[in-house]
Design an enzyme around this catalytic site. Sequence first.
Site, PDB file in Angstrom:
ATOM      1  N   GLY A  24       3.698  -6.829   0.556  1.00  0.00           N
ATOM      2  CA  GLY A  24       2.795  -7.523  -0.353  1.00  0.00           C
ATOM      3  C   GLY A  24       3.363  -8.880  -0.724  1.00  0.00           C
ATOM      4  N   GLY A  25       4.065  -8.946  -1.860  1.00  0.00           N
ATOM      5  CA  GLY A  25       4.574 -10.205  -2.406  1.00  0.00           C
ATOM      6  C   GLY A  25       5.283 -11.089  -1.396  1.00  0.00           C
ATOM      7  N   SER A  85       8.031  -3.403  -2.329  1.00  0.00           N
ATOM      8  CA  SER A  85       9.127  -4.345  -2.591  1.00  0.00           C
ATOM      9  C   SER A  85      10.029  -4.573  -1.388  1.00  0.00           C
ATOM     10  CB  SER A  85       9.942  -3.885  -3.803  1.00  0.00           C
ATOM     11  OG  SER A  85       9.130  -3.911  -4.960  1.00  0.00           O
ATOM     12  N   ASN A 122       0.067  -7.825   3.408  1.00  0.00           N
ATOM     13  CA  ASN A 122      -1.128  -7.606   2.588  1.00  0.00           C
ATOM     14  C   ASN A 122      -1.186  -8.694   1.509  1.00  0.00           C
ATOM     15  OD1 ASN A 122      -3.129  -6.669   0.908  1.00  0.00           O
ATOM     16  ND2 ASN A 122      -2.033  -4.803   0.284  1.00  0.00           N
ATOM     17  N   TRP A 123      -2.104  -9.618   1.694  1.00  0.00           N
ATOM     18  CA  TRP A 123      -2.185 -10.753   0.747  1.00  0.00           C
ATOM     19  C   TRP A 123      -2.849 -10.367  -0.571  1.00  0.00           C
ATOM     20  CZ3 TRP A 123      -3.666 -15.948   3.637  1.00  0.00           C
ATOM     21  CH2 TRP A 123      -2.703 -16.206   4.624  1.00  0.00           C
ATOM     22  N   LYS A 124      -3.506  -9.226  -0.602  1.00  0.00           N
ATOM     23  CA  LYS A 124      -4.243  -8.777  -1.801  1.00  0.00           C
ATOM     24  C   LYS A 124      -5.220  -9.877  -2.256  1.00  0.00           C
ATOM     25  CE  LYS A 124      -0.415  -5.725  -2.778  1.00  0.00           C
ATOM     26  NZ  LYS A 124       0.443  -5.023  -3.722  1.00  0.00           N
ATOM     27  N   GLU A 164       3.888   4.331   0.615  1.00  0.00           N
ATOM     28  CA  GLU A 164       4.134   3.315  -0.403  1.00  0.00           C
ATOM     29  C   GLU A 164       4.295   3.989  -1.763  1.00  0.00           C
ATOM     30  OE1 GLU A 164       2.591  -0.783   0.887  1.00  0.00           O
ATOM     31  OE2 GLU A 164       0.912   0.272  -0.003  1.00  0.00           O
ATOM     32  N   GLU A 168      -3.598   0.561  -5.208  1.00  0.00           N
ATOM     33  CA  GLU A 168      -4.387  -0.237  -6.166  1.00  0.00           C
ATOM     34  C   GLU A 168      -5.867   0.123  -6.084  1.00  0.00           C
ATOM     35  OE1 GLU A 168      -2.848  -3.952  -4.763  1.00  0.00           O
ATOM     36  OE2 GLU A 168      -0.902  -3.414  -5.600  1.00  0.00           O
ATOM     37  N   HIS A 199      -5.153   2.049  -0.367  1.00  0.00           N
ATOM     38  CA  HIS A 199      -4.020   1.435  -1.048  1.00  0.00           C
ATOM     39  C   HIS A 199      -3.979   1.942  -2.487  1.00  0.00           C
ATOM     40  CE1 HIS A 199      -1.478  -1.541  -2.967  1.00  0.00           C
ATOM     41  NE2 HIS A 199      -1.005  -1.826  -1.764  1.00  0.00           N
ATOM     42  N   GLY A 245       5.317  -3.925  -5.906  1.00  0.00           N
ATOM     43  CA  GLY A 245       5.284  -5.099  -6.774  1.00  0.00           C
ATOM     44  C   GLY A 245       6.284  -5.065  -7.916  1.00  0.00           C
TER      45      GLY A 245
HETATM   46  P1  PGA Z   1       4.895  -5.337  -2.516  1.00  0.00           P
HETATM   47  O1  PGA Z   1       3.480  -4.672  -2.155  1.00  0.00           O
HETATM   48  O2  PGA Z   1       5.577  -5.648  -1.221  1.00  0.00           O
HETATM   49  O3  PGA Z   1       4.550  -6.547  -3.298  1.00  0.00           O
HETATM   50  O4  PGA Z   1       5.648  -4.314  -3.307  1.00  0.00           O
HETATM   51  C1  PGA Z   1       3.370  -3.748  -1.110  1.00  0.00           C
HETATM   52  C2  PGA Z   1       1.953  -3.285  -0.980  1.00  0.00           C
HETATM   53  O5  PGA Z   1       1.240  -3.195  -1.978  1.00  0.00           O
HETATM   54  O6  PGA Z   1       1.494  -2.997   0.157  1.00  0.00           O
END
Ligand code: PGA
Length: 251
Positions: free
Chosen positions: A232-233, A211, A9-11, A169, A99, A97, A175
Site C-alpha cells: 500500500g503506502g 507495512s 495498491n494505490w487505494k 494481510e 478496508e 481487502h 498502514g
Molecule cells: P500498507 O497496505 O502496505 O500500507 O500496509 C497494504 C495493503 O493494504 O494492501
Amino acid sequence: MDNKIIAGNWKMNHDPTDSFNLLDEITNGLKDRADHKNLIIFPPFIYLHAFNRYLTESKSILQLGAQNIHFEENGAYTGEISASMIKSTCKYVIIAHSERRQYFNETNETISKKIQVAMSQQIIPIFCVGEKLEDRESSKTFQTLEHQILPVISQINNITSQNIIIAYEPVWAIGTGLSATKEQISEVHLFIKDLLNKHFNIKPSILYGGSCNPSNAKEILTTPNVGGALIGGASLKSSDFLNIIDTAYNL
Ligand code: PGA
C-alpha cells in the site's frame, strides 16, 4: 532471479496530476531494469483506461489491476463497476481487502460472487484474508482465516492454482508501520497453503501485505511460501516501489 509478484495498491490516493507523475516515474524506472513479469499496480478505476493506453504505447512491463468490482455482471447498481468493464484494461482485481470488509460490509457471500464473476471474465482475483489484532491476541488467527477462506472458496467453480491469488494481510499490520514477523508470516502462509491443498487441491501464490517497505522487503520475500507482496503506502513513492521491485528481482 525469483519470479515474485510485486503489487502496488494505490487505494483512494492521488489526483490525476500526481497519479500520472507516479506512473511516469515507475515506468521510467522500470526501463533500466530487467523484464520482471509480475509487476502490477492497482490505481483507482478512473485512471485505468488512460493508464492502459500509456502502458501499451510505452511497451511497459507494468500490468494493471482494479481495487474492486461489483458482484453482479451488470444491472441497476448506481455508482458500481463490473468485471466486464475492467476486463480490457485489467488482468487482476483485488477482492475482499480488509478496508472493503470494514467500510463496505463485504461478506463471504458477496466475496465469493465477486471472485466467480472476475474469473468468468478471465480476470485473476487477488483474494485478501487476514486476522484483526483481537483475533491474534485471543489465539484465533487460524480459525479466522479458515472462516474467511473455506466458505468462500467452496462456492467457486473451476478453481485452479493459476486462476486465483491469495493475499495474507493481517489487519493490524496494514498502514501501521508494524509488519508481521518472518515467523508469523511463515506459519500463516504454511497454514493457508495446507488448507487450500487439503480442501481444494490447489496451490496458488500467496502474497503477504501489511507495512511492506524497502527495509523489510527482503526478509518478507525470502520467507517460505511467500509468493510476493501486496504493498500500500510504499507503492505511492516511486523510489520505494522500485526499490522493493529490485529486491524481489535480486533475490
Ligand atoms: P500498507 O497496505 O502496505 O500500507 O500496509 C497494504 C495493503 O493494504 O494492501
